[in-house]
Design an enzyme around this catalytic site. Structure first.
Site, short mmCIF file in Angstrom:
data_model
loop_
_atom_site.label_atom_id
_atom_site.label_comp_id
_atom_site.label_asym_id
_atom_site.label_seq_id
_atom_site.Cartn_x
_atom_site.Cartn_y
_atom_site.Cartn_z
N HIS A 112 16.25 13.19 23.82
CA HIS A 112 17.10 12.03 23.53
C HIS A 112 16.22 10.79 23.46
CE1 HIS A 112 17.86 11.22 28.15
NE2 HIS A 112 16.58 11.23 27.83
N SER A 148 14.38 15.43 28.43
CA SER A 148 13.84 14.09 28.26
C SER A 148 12.31 14.11 28.27
CB SER A 148 14.42 13.18 29.36
OG SER A 148 14.11 11.84 29.14
#
Length: 202
Positions: free
Chosen positions: A123, A98
């Protein structure tokens, strides 16, 4: 309670004790080894600014082993990386997920690395909100704005088309170091420190 190792350094007739992070800082190494939050971001930014004040041209190494975390805290680190004049290399060890992967890609081009068994995951940002429908709508719009902003920055840092990054970040996308290199998040997979030295000498 976490234990922080101490390092004893002997110089001449004197000895000096450092906690391990201070000793690494002396060698211009900054470690992001936890979730990214406001407190961690403040510490990382402070170390980067301090090292720049010591030598604005000498390389700083940011080692990353992080599951990600707060977008705003991560962007504070990102903006500081870009603000300072000292070049910053990034190295993934363990995982950069992330916001951790976002910061990994933010290193100076040519100086972004991952160790061979590390894991990179990208993501789209996520958030959960409760409350009145109007407030939920406001927060949803902000998440979409941040999603576009993060994807555009990642596209710029990887050299990939924006649409490719949008597709790559649509769901949790786990990458090997080789796959992260193909996507442009890192420049090289390192097996040993000699690999890094060789890269810089080329």
């Amino acid at each position: 309670m976490s234990l922080i190792p101490m390092v004893i350094e002997t110089t001449g007739r004197s000895e000096r004790a450092y906690d391990i992070y201070s000793r690494l800082l002396k060698d211009r190494i900054v470690l992001l080894g936890s979730e990214v939050n406001d407190t961690v971001a403040s510490l990382i930014c402070a170390q980067l600014l301090f090292l720049e004040s010591q030598d604005p041209e000498k390389e700083i190494s940011l080692y990353i082993n992080s599951p990600g975390g707060s977008v705003t805290a991560g962007l504070a680190i990102y903006d500081t990386l870009r603000f300072i004049s000292a070049p910053v290399s990034t190295v993934c060890m363990g995982r950069a997920a992330s916001m951790g992967a976002f910061l990994l890609a933010a290193g100076k081009p040519g100086l972004r690395y991952a160790l061979p068994n590390s894991q990179i995951m990208i993501h789209q940002p996520s958030a959960g909100y409760q409350g009145q429908a109007t407030d939920i709508e406001i927060h949803a719009k902000e998440v979409l704005r941040l999603k576009e902003r993060l994807n555009r920055i990642l596209a710029e840092n990887t050299g990939r088309p924006y649409k490719d990054i949008v597709k790559a970040t649509e769901r949790d996308n786990f990458l090997t170091p080789e796959e992260a290199k193909d996507l442009g998040i890192i420049d090289r997979v390192l097996v040993s420190r000699q690999d890094m030295a060789q890269e810089k000498s080329e």
